[in-house]
Design an enzyme around this catalytic site. Sequence first.
Site, mmCIF file in Angstrom:
data_model
loop_
_atom_site.group_PDB
_atom_site.id
_atom_site.type_symbol
_atom_site.label_atom_id
_atom_site.label_comp_id
_atom_site.label_asym_id
_atom_site.label_seq_id
_atom_site.Cartn_x
_atom_site.Cartn_y
_atom_site.Cartn_z
ATOM 1 N N TYR A 12 0.286 -1.445 -0.267
ATOM 2 C CA TYR A 12 -0.525 -0.064 0.216
ATOM 3 C C TYR A 12 0.954 1.776 -0.207
ATOM 4 O O TYR A 12 0.919 2.160 -0.933
ATOM 5 C CB TYR A 12 -0.909 -0.170 1.362
ATOM 6 C CG TYR A 12 -1.858 0.711 1.232
ATOM 7 C CD1 TYR A 12 -2.097 1.498 0.659
ATOM 8 C CD2 TYR A 12 -1.801 1.545 2.744
ATOM 9 C CE1 TYR A 12 -3.548 3.045 1.115
ATOM 10 C CE2 TYR A 12 -2.633 2.925 3.310
ATOM 11 C CZ TYR A 12 -3.635 3.314 2.425
ATOM 12 O OH TYR A 12 -4.019 4.525 2.536
ATOM 13 N N SER A 126 6.564 3.855 13.098
ATOM 14 C CA SER A 126 4.977 4.006 13.201
ATOM 15 C C SER A 126 4.456 4.871 14.627
ATOM 16 O O SER A 126 5.850 4.399 15.423
ATOM 17 C CB SER A 126 4.440 2.351 13.694
ATOM 18 O OG SER A 126 3.084 2.436 14.090
ATOM 19 N N TYR A 151 4.357 -7.034 16.878
ATOM 20 C CA TYR A 151 4.259 -5.693 15.719
ATOM 21 C C TYR A 151 4.605 -4.792 16.161
ATOM 22 O O TYR A 151 5.475 -3.824 15.925
ATOM 23 C CB TYR A 151 2.655 -5.727 15.399
ATOM 24 C CG TYR A 151 2.878 -4.365 14.054
ATOM 25 C CD1 TYR A 151 3.088 -4.701 12.807
ATOM 26 C CD2 TYR A 151 1.896 -3.198 15.180
ATOM 27 C CE1 TYR A 151 3.643 -2.906 12.690
ATOM 28 C CE2 TYR A 151 2.182 -2.105 14.176
ATOM 29 C CZ TYR A 151 2.454 -1.925 12.858
ATOM 30 O OH TYR A 151 2.767 -0.846 12.137
ATOM 31 N N LYS A 155 8.251 -2.303 15.323
ATOM 32 C CA LYS A 155 8.769 -1.078 15.304
ATOM 33 C C LYS A 155 9.399 -1.320 15.786
ATOM 34 O O LYS A 155 10.650 -0.229 15.535
ATOM 35 C CB LYS A 155 7.126 -0.604 15.200
ATOM 36 C CG LYS A 155 6.555 -0.938 13.842
ATOM 37 C CD LYS A 155 7.597 -0.646 12.407
ATOM 38 C CE LYS A 155 6.874 -0.900 10.968
ATOM 39 N NZ LYS A 155 7.155 -1.143 9.996
ATOM 40 N N TYR A 178 4.661 6.802 11.081
ATOM 41 C CA TYR A 178 3.464 7.402 10.220
ATOM 42 C C TYR A 178 2.290 6.981 11.240
ATOM 43 O O TYR A 178 2.400 6.547 12.653
ATOM 44 C CB TYR A 178 3.007 5.967 9.373
ATOM 45 C CG TYR A 178 3.915 5.728 8.999
ATOM 46 C CD1 TYR A 178 5.335 6.710 7.843
ATOM 47 C CD2 TYR A 178 4.449 4.692 7.849
ATOM 48 C CE1 TYR A 178 6.063 5.920 6.827
ATOM 49 C CE2 TYR A 178 5.274 3.997 6.671
ATOM 50 C CZ TYR A 178 6.743 5.060 6.157
ATOM 51 O OH TYR A 178 7.107 4.302 5.433
ATOM 52 N N ASN A 180 -1.956 7.232 11.007
ATOM 53 C CA ASN A 180 -2.384 5.952 10.628
ATOM 54 C C ASN A 180 -3.217 7.030 9.046
ATOM 55 O O ASN A 180 -3.925 7.448 8.448
ATOM 56 C CB ASN A 180 -3.985 6.195 11.050
ATOM 57 C CG ASN A 180 -3.976 5.738 12.496
ATOM 58 O OD1 ASN A 180 -3.143 6.451 13.457
ATOM 59 N ND2 ASN A 180 -4.872 4.662 12.954
HETATM 60 C C1 UD1 Z 1 -2.622 0.203 14.280
HETATM 61 C C2 UD1 Z 1 -1.771 0.063 14.566
HETATM 62 C C3 UD1 Z 1 -0.139 1.214 14.286
HETATM 63 C C4 UD1 Z 1 -0.246 0.121 12.794
HETATM 64 C C5 UD1 Z 1 -1.733 -0.029 11.929
HETATM 65 C C6 UD1 Z 1 -1.421 -0.899 10.500
HETATM 66 C C7 UD1 Z 1 -1.526 0.598 17.571
HETATM 67 C C8 UD1 Z 1 -1.254 1.747 18.820
HETATM 68 N N1 UD1 Z 1 -1.857 1.356 16.211
HETATM 69 O O1 UD1 Z 1 -3.731 1.815 14.051
HETATM 70 O O2 UD1 Z 1 0.703 0.932 14.539
HETATM 71 O O3 UD1 Z 1 0.180 1.118 12.020
HETATM 72 O O4 UD1 Z 1 -2.833 -0.769 13.185
HETATM 73 O O5 UD1 Z 1 -2.500 -1.865 10.914
HETATM 74 O O6 UD1 Z 1 -0.994 -0.675 17.337
HETATM 75 N N2 UD1 Z 1 -12.364 0.825 14.381
HETATM 76 C C9 UD1 Z 1 -13.437 0.932 14.927
HETATM 77 N N3 UD1 Z 1 -13.921 -0.322 14.117
HETATM 78 C C10 UD1 Z 1 -13.195 -1.212 13.046
HETATM 79 C C11 UD1 Z 1 -11.834 -0.434 12.811
HETATM 80 C C12 UD1 Z 1 -11.121 0.616 13.904
HETATM 81 O O7 UD1 Z 1 -14.138 1.686 16.217
HETATM 82 O O8 UD1 Z 1 -13.698 -1.832 12.581
HETATM 83 C C13 UD1 Z 1 -11.225 1.784 15.909
HETATM 84 C C14 UD1 Z 1 -10.472 1.905 16.689
HETATM 85 O O9 UD1 Z 1 -10.334 1.367 18.369
HETATM 86 C C15 UD1 Z 1 -9.024 3.047 16.316
HETATM 87 C C16 UD1 Z 1 -9.487 3.291 14.605
HETATM 88 O O10 UD1 Z 1 -10.510 3.513 14.446
HETATM 89 O O11 UD1 Z 1 -9.781 3.551 17.552
HETATM 90 C C17 UD1 Z 1 -8.642 3.180 14.020
HETATM 91 O O12 UD1 Z 1 -8.217 1.370 14.302
HETATM 92 P P1 UD1 Z 1 -7.576 1.789 12.760
HETATM 93 O O13 UD1 Z 1 -7.534 1.803 11.503
HETATM 94 O O14 UD1 Z 1 -7.359 -0.511 13.540
HETATM 95 O O15 UD1 Z 1 -5.741 1.769 13.494
HETATM 96 P P2 UD1 Z 1 -5.015 1.987 14.966
HETATM 97 O O16 UD1 Z 1 -5.850 0.664 16.076
HETATM 98 O O17 UD1 Z 1 -5.297 3.410 15.126
#
Ligand code: UD1
Length: 351
Positions: A12, A126, A151, A155, A178, A180
């Site tokens: 990506y 990250s 993971y 990093k 990075y 998000n």
């Molecule tokens: C995580 C990792 C980050 C990694 C990234 C890539 C941590 C703290 N962060 O980011 O280092 O680069 O994944 O995979 O380990 N959410 C929902 N519903 C969903 C999916 C997500 O509510 O179905 C919410 C999550 O609770 C979070 C936000 O959306 O609050 C972002 O989630 P996500 O996109 O998975 O990224 P991170 O967890 O921040």
Amino acid sequence: MNKILVTGGCGYIGAHTIVDLIENGFEPVSIDNNSRSSTSLLAGIKEITGVAVKNYKVDLANFDDTYAVFQENTDIKGIIHFAAYKAVGESVEQPLMYYENNLFSLINVLKCAKEFEVPHFIFSSSCTVYGSPDTIPVTEDSPIQPAESPYGATKQMGEQIVRDATQSSDFKSVLLRYFNPVGAHPSALIGELPLGKPQNLVPAITQTAVGKIKELTVFGDDYDTRDGSCVRDYVHVCDIAHAHTLALQLLMENKNAAACEVYNLGTGNGVSVLEAIHAFEKVSDVKLNYKIGPRRPGDIVAIYANNSLAKEKLKWDPKYSLDEMMATAWKWQLKLQDDEALHNNVNFQMN
Ligand code: UD1
């Protein structure tokens, strides 16, 4: 032209960075074993730039195969190392696989960088290295917290390995943290290809909008934030990609202050999950089917970047708004749907 080795170039962020490198006069070459990616993004890169980028289908955890690529390309001027597994949950279930893949590959690439005297090295890091921060926004000097997952640990260890290797070698390095990364190239010719059910928010939103996922779950609305949902710093993948070009240029023009530098790549804006959903609904005109569910184990409450250093030193200026992030992610999802329909149709005709 400066030849740049991009590991994970079919992934990506790797693919978007290749486009940016080409647009800035570099000659990228990719190494990607396609275990978690598809060469289809190379076709998209060709459509956008007109350049057919060569990919070596090589497992970087295999030293001899990696070494052979360097032997064939003794004129590499820089390496951008993306190739790694990145699923937080999977890393908890299979920690050794994560340590083996993410660290062996990094060590092999660094050994080759030293042996073949490649002068510049950029590492994908990250914001996960900050763990659950005591104060936000986080600066590059914020404390590194114990990793929340294997993971995250890869990093943190990866950063340390690059720092130490830089000390004992002639190359210079940059660690890019990075926040998000989301969205897709505005052409919708390249974008994110999540494997299986997406764990990340934005692909989960777009797949819900097309009905691939029945209902999106918001993981908790009882956090101590302005609307109760978690806060993150979403940043467009093209802005992230361009930062790699700028980091390479910084090193090549000897404008780096230290042999190993580190930069936060976030917009500096904290956005809640519910705000992200509402931004998507606004730009797509789709009412999203979502419900509030329990908290996701391991999630941190809120994190966003202080990006002053990247702005000042790299001259990085992230351009895409949250609405544009959502609009490009949506355009890409619709393109994927069209492609799938096309493929199904072809299969149908062949049968
Ligand atoms: C995580 C990792 C980050 C990694 C990234 C890539 C941590 C703290 N962060 O980011 O280092 O680069 O994944 O995979 O380990 N959410 C929902 N519903 C969903 C999916 C997500 O509510 O179905 C919410 C999550 O609770 C979070 C936000 O959306 O609050 C972002 O989630 P996500 O996109 O998975 O990224 P991170 O967890 O921040």
